[in-house]
Write a protein that holds these residues in place. Structure first.
Motif, mmCIF file in Angstrom:
data_model
loop_
_atom_site.group_PDB
_atom_site.id
_atom_site.type_symbol
_atom_site.label_atom_id
_atom_site.label_comp_id
_atom_site.label_asym_id
_atom_site.label_seq_id
_atom_site.Cartn_x
_atom_site.Cartn_y
_atom_site.Cartn_z
ATOM 1 N N ALA A 1 -20.052 16.921 52.840
ATOM 2 C CA ALA A 1 -20.186 16.093 54.128
ATOM 3 C C ALA A 1 -21.181 17.111 54.783
ATOM 4 O O ALA A 1 -21.229 18.485 55.088
ATOM 5 C CB ALA A 1 -18.906 16.563 54.979
ATOM 6 N N GLY B 1 -17.685 19.719 49.360
ATOM 7 C CA GLY B 1 -16.247 19.041 49.326
ATOM 8 C C GLY B 1 -15.200 19.857 48.257
ATOM 9 O O GLY B 1 -15.527 20.313 47.169
ATOM 10 N N GLU C 1 -9.130 18.465 55.693
ATOM 11 C CA GLU C 1 -8.591 17.137 55.823
ATOM 12 C C GLU C 1 -9.278 16.088 55.358
ATOM 13 O O GLU C 1 -8.769 14.909 55.274
ATOM 14 C CB GLU C 1 -8.625 16.890 57.498
ATOM 15 C CG GLU C 1 -7.799 18.116 58.076
ATOM 16 C CD GLU C 1 -7.976 18.020 59.868
ATOM 17 O OE1 GLU C 1 -8.839 16.981 60.007
ATOM 18 O OE2 GLU C 1 -7.860 18.934 60.454
ATOM 19 N N GLY C 2 -10.250 16.058 54.737
ATOM 20 C CA GLY C 2 -11.309 14.966 54.378
ATOM 21 C C GLY C 2 -11.133 14.495 52.745
ATOM 22 O O GLY C 2 -10.027 14.683 52.297
ATOM 23 N N ALA C 3 -11.874 13.625 52.657
ATOM 24 C CA ALA C 3 -11.491 12.964 51.429
ATOM 25 C C ALA C 3 -12.315 13.738 49.923
ATOM 26 O O ALA C 3 -12.109 13.231 48.866
ATOM 27 C CB ALA C 3 -12.604 11.698 51.300
ATOM 28 N N LYS D 1 -15.833 9.427 55.228
ATOM 29 C CA LYS D 1 -14.782 9.435 54.443
ATOM 30 C C LYS D 1 -13.787 10.205 54.947
ATOM 31 O O LYS D 1 -12.513 10.092 54.325
ATOM 32 C CB LYS D 1 -15.182 9.699 52.841
ATOM 33 C CG LYS D 1 -15.905 8.359 52.140
ATOM 34 C CD LYS D 1 -16.502 9.242 50.923
ATOM 35 C CE LYS D 1 -17.230 8.077 50.151
ATOM 36 N NZ LYS D 1 -17.668 8.534 48.765
ATOM 37 N N SER D 2 -14.033 11.162 55.768
ATOM 38 C CA SER D 2 -13.044 12.355 56.110
ATOM 39 C C SER D 2 -12.130 11.609 57.045
ATOM 40 O O SER D 2 -11.201 12.448 57.315
ATOM 41 C CB SER D 2 -13.647 13.520 56.679
ATOM 42 O OG SER D 2 -14.172 13.412 57.819
ATOM 43 N N GLU E 1 -13.796 21.418 57.781
ATOM 44 C CA GLU E 1 -12.511 20.517 57.931
ATOM 45 C C GLU E 1 -12.256 19.106 57.337
ATOM 46 O O GLU E 1 -11.697 18.520 56.453
ATOM 47 C CB GLU E 1 -11.801 20.404 59.233
ATOM 48 C CG GLU E 1 -11.323 21.553 60.159
ATOM 49 C CD GLU E 1 -11.356 21.324 61.522
ATOM 50 O OE1 GLU E 1 -11.727 20.508 62.008
ATOM 51 O OE2 GLU E 1 -10.594 22.445 62.220
ATOM 52 N N MET E 2 -13.730 18.507 57.455
ATOM 53 C CA MET E 2 -13.869 17.463 56.887
ATOM 54 C C MET E 2 -14.007 17.431 55.178
ATOM 55 O O MET E 2 -13.541 16.307 54.632
ATOM 56 C CB MET E 2 -15.457 16.912 57.398
ATOM 57 C CG MET E 2 -15.490 16.526 58.727
ATOM 58 S SD MET E 2 -17.120 16.048 59.208
ATOM 59 C CE MET E 2 -16.786 15.929 60.879
ATOM 60 N N ALA E 3 -14.809 18.163 54.618
ATOM 61 C CA ALA E 3 -14.997 18.564 53.236
ATOM 62 C C ALA E 3 -13.906 18.928 52.376
ATOM 63 O O ALA E 3 -13.652 18.654 51.360
ATOM 64 C CB ALA E 3 -16.438 19.286 53.047
#
Length: 268
Positions: free
Chosen positions: A259, A2, A253-255, A211-212, A248-250
């Protein structure tokens, strides 16, 4: 890994392990673990968690006669869960003996949780390795889902229209979560038993994936869409796409949390 961990100089504290069935009666197992961010050795704890769980599940399933799910929930609670926790704690204790804490580590210990009853916790050592555990094991006769702490297990039918989370529960208060190092880890383990999957998909993930997404609905749409993608594309194509999705998630775009997700597609 992340973006929040990158900014703080923290390693990726997630871990995962997979065992694919190679013969009749043998389980296919997927395990993910999320090391607690404020615990300095949690990346070690998460790596121990997935390996000890994988070994314990293989041994447990080998003892189930006739591939039957009879009384399986009780067996998981009485046998598998305590065996996983005990094996993880042995691995942690051995790592401590092999890698003594530095002065900085000792100071960090003083900031962790209050004294507990057992020797393992009186020293507060286990909290340095705190990590969650989420796993699914499936055979020709049954499916086991087991969760200690946060994370997600989602079952999707083969056309991607129905999603179920048998172990879902509201987020725990604040950012606190049950971990393998918690004194009540065994009591708070969540268990679900079902028949084998038939052409559907299971997604097991750490909480950094959910969370993402800004809403649970958005997360659900992603999970169902992944099943549709698996149905219309090869497994290899999905494997190639996963690193991009996770980045993208980590990071993008994520929190900002690590991930990790593992997919398992059931045979027709």
């Amino acid at each position: 890994r992340g973006i929040g961990h990158i900014a703080k100089g923290l390693p990726n504290q997630d871990a995962y392990a997979v065992h694919q069935s190679r013969e009749s009666g043998e389980p296919t197992i997927i395990v993910v673990s999320d090391g607690v961010s404020n615990c300095p050795r949690s990346e070690v704890g998460s790596s121990f968690a997935v390996q000890t769980a994988l070994d314990a599940v293989k041994d447990f399933c080998a003892k189930i006669p006739g591939n039957t799910a009879e009384n399986l929930s009780e067996r998981v609670k009485a046998d598998l869960v305590p065996n996983i926790i005990a094996a993880w704690r042995r691995a942690v204790e051995q790592h401590i003996r092999d890698n003594p804490f530095s002065h900085a580590d000792q100071e960090r210990l003083q900031t962790l949780r209050k004294e507990e009853k057992t020797e393992f916790y009186r020293k507060k050592l286990g909290h340095m390795y705190a990590t969650t555990l989420v796993l699914v094991a499936t055979t020709e006769g049954y499916t086991i889902a087991l969760q200690i702490g946060d994370g997600d297990i989602a079952f999707v039918n083969k056309d991607g229209t129905k999603l179920t989370r048998p172990l879902n529960e509201p987020n725990e208060l604040g950012d606190e979560t049950v971990a393998l190092s918690s004194k009540d880890a065994e009591r708070k383990a969540r268990i679900f038993i079902a028949g084998p999957g038939r052409g559907g998909m299971v997604m097991v993930s750490t909480d950094g994936v959910e969370k993402s997404f800004t809403t649970r609905q958005g997360f659900d749409k992603f999970v169902k869409g992944t099943m549709v993608t698996l149905r219309t594309n090869s497994v290899e194509d999905v494997q190639k796409s996963l690193p991009k999705w996770l980045k993208e998630m980590a990071q993008d775009e994520g929190a900002g949390d690590d991930a990790t997700l593992v997919l398992m597609k059931s045979p027709e």
